[in-house]
Design a protein around this motif. Sequence first.
Motif, mmCIF file in Angstrom:
data_model
loop_
_atom_site.group_PDB
_atom_site.id
_atom_site.type_symbol
_atom_site.label_atom_id
_atom_site.label_comp_id
_atom_site.label_asym_id
_atom_site.label_seq_id
_atom_site.Cartn_x
_atom_site.Cartn_y
_atom_site.Cartn_z
ATOM 1 N N MET A 1 1.845 -4.581 1.174
ATOM 2 C CA MET A 1 1.494 -4.956 -0.184
ATOM 3 C C MET A 1 2.765 -5.092 -1.010
ATOM 4 O O MET A 1 3.623 -4.220 -1.013
ATOM 5 C CB MET A 1 0.571 -3.911 -0.809
ATOM 6 N N SER A 2 2.927 -6.180 -1.735
ATOM 7 C CA SER A 2 4.152 -6.455 -2.469
ATOM 8 C C SER A 2 4.285 -5.541 -3.677
ATOM 9 O O SER A 2 3.323 -5.241 -4.370
ATOM 10 C CB SER A 2 4.180 -7.914 -2.927
ATOM 11 N N VAL A 3 5.504 -5.060 -3.899
ATOM 12 C CA VAL A 3 5.824 -4.255 -5.067
ATOM 13 C C VAL A 3 6.616 -5.117 -6.029
ATOM 14 O O VAL A 3 7.654 -5.661 -5.673
ATOM 15 C CB VAL A 3 6.649 -3.004 -4.675
ATOM 16 N N SER A 4 6.132 -5.309 -7.236
ATOM 17 C CA SER A 4 6.823 -6.175 -8.181
ATOM 18 C C SER A 4 7.361 -5.439 -9.403
ATOM 19 O O SER A 4 8.144 -6.000 -10.155
ATOM 20 C CB SER A 4 5.886 -7.298 -8.642
ATOM 21 N N PHE A 5 6.943 -4.191 -9.622
ATOM 22 C CA PHE A 5 7.375 -3.454 -10.798
ATOM 23 C C PHE A 5 7.762 -2.047 -10.372
ATOM 24 O O PHE A 5 7.022 -1.091 -10.580
ATOM 25 C CB PHE A 5 6.249 -3.436 -11.831
ATOM 26 N N PRO A 6 8.925 -1.876 -9.732
ATOM 27 C CA PRO A 6 9.269 -0.594 -9.116
ATOM 28 C C PRO A 6 9.544 0.501 -10.126
ATOM 29 O O PRO A 6 9.962 0.254 -11.256
ATOM 30 C CB PRO A 6 10.531 -0.921 -8.311
ATOM 31 N N PRO A 231 10.949 -0.602 -15.158
ATOM 32 C CA PRO A 231 10.373 -0.402 -16.502
ATOM 33 C C PRO A 231 11.157 0.602 -17.327
ATOM 34 O O PRO A 231 11.895 1.431 -16.795
ATOM 35 C CB PRO A 231 8.966 0.112 -16.209
ATOM 36 N N GLN A 232 10.978 0.523 -18.625
ATOM 37 C CA GLN A 232 11.587 1.506 -19.514
ATOM 38 C C GLN A 232 10.861 2.846 -19.364
ATOM 39 O O GLN A 232 9.636 2.892 -19.291
ATOM 40 C CB GLN A 232 11.483 1.038 -20.968
ATOM 41 N N ALA A 233 11.620 3.911 -19.320
ATOM 42 C CA ALA A 233 11.035 5.250 -19.259
ATOM 43 C C ALA A 233 10.766 5.746 -20.674
ATOM 44 O O ALA A 233 11.386 5.282 -21.630
ATOM 45 C CB ALA A 233 11.994 6.204 -18.546
ATOM 46 N N PRO A 234 9.836 6.672 -20.842
ATOM 47 C CA PRO A 234 9.605 7.226 -22.179
ATOM 48 C C PRO A 234 10.866 7.881 -22.728
ATOM 49 O O PRO A 234 11.677 8.422 -21.973
ATOM 50 C CB PRO A 234 8.504 8.272 -21.943
#
Length: 389
Positions: A1-6, A231-234
């Motif tokens: 399954m492809s991962v696009s948002f690691p 992605p940006q972390a909190p």
Amino acid sequence: MSVSFPRASRIAILGTSLVQQNHFGDARSLATSARGWMSWAEVLSHGRLCCPVHHDASVPPGWEPSNRPGVSRFFTGLNFGVSGQKAIEIERRLPRLLRSDFDLIIVDAGTNDMMIETRQTIADTRARIASALLNAGKTVILLPILARGIGKWPAGGAERAKAHWINRQSVEFAADHPNCHVFDWNSAWIDPENEFGEPYPGYSDDGTHFAVAGAFAVGKLLSTYLERIVPQAPARILAKDDRFDPVNNPAGNLASDFSGLTVTGIGEKSHRLGGRLVHPGTGVWVEAICDAEVPAHEAVWGLSLRLKDVAADGQEAVALAPFRSEDGTFFPFPATGWRGALRTPPLKLRPGEAPPELFLDVILPPGSRSIEVDVSRIEVRPVSSPVRP
């Protein structure tokens, strides 16, 4: 399954000594290294990026540094670097590392093959490694062959020409494969004024590996590069009442004082941080993190966050441990100012009642002017065990 948002919190790195040297350990300690480009990417991302490792003295077959039987790296986790390995040896380790939990992996392979294998063999092995990782659903970032000084690869020699060709193949491979990218660490490493494409002066300790200045330059570029992929972390916000409570908040801050302070360093000093820490219990894993603002200074030999278990057989965990040569000579930190977050590897507390201790270690050359480092948002927290079943 492809991962696009690691996930930014679980970045894996695979390769040779250029990867392994982001961390180092022994029987009593584990550290992220100031000569590590991934270490600096973590710091300069303000803790948003993380390549987690933890202490482990085991010696898995095929994972011995420089193929020395019985020798341990003293850590495990998502740093899959093993010094001295050729690309085919890295490929053989893929089944074991694919049992780990990560989405994104940065791949270095082929630098130790340059004098013994053909350019096509090296490019083919790199492509097989990347393909296996992509087929497992990972996002892959290929690292080009890192340029070396002419003391290692002669000016105009075959190795330099082969490296350019292999690196072009990696660009074409990434263009043809979804979820595959190239991060060109050479763009921060090579001196464009140098006739033979050598690294900037002071960036390497031996013409092959990273000194602190070179790691800082590559880590700074990587931190910016990964902003587009993960992605940006909190934001890391500390509430004053977020304190350790064994019943209701067992993940709370163990530090009694996590407000900002300024430490002044002259020579070599260790500054106690966080006030008196709370002991959360034997066997609990803990890690520390703080923000640091470091002004420009012409000579800094070391600036590290150190978490110490004071038990009789306790260990230490260090963020940005200084790098020195075999004769004890320190390689300086960058002269420029910088801001970031220093985070230690997790530390498992051994039997004992005394709470752990936290220090900021500052090392300046004798006779140099003092430095003022602003330290803030100090956290020492229990964390989940990093040991996977």
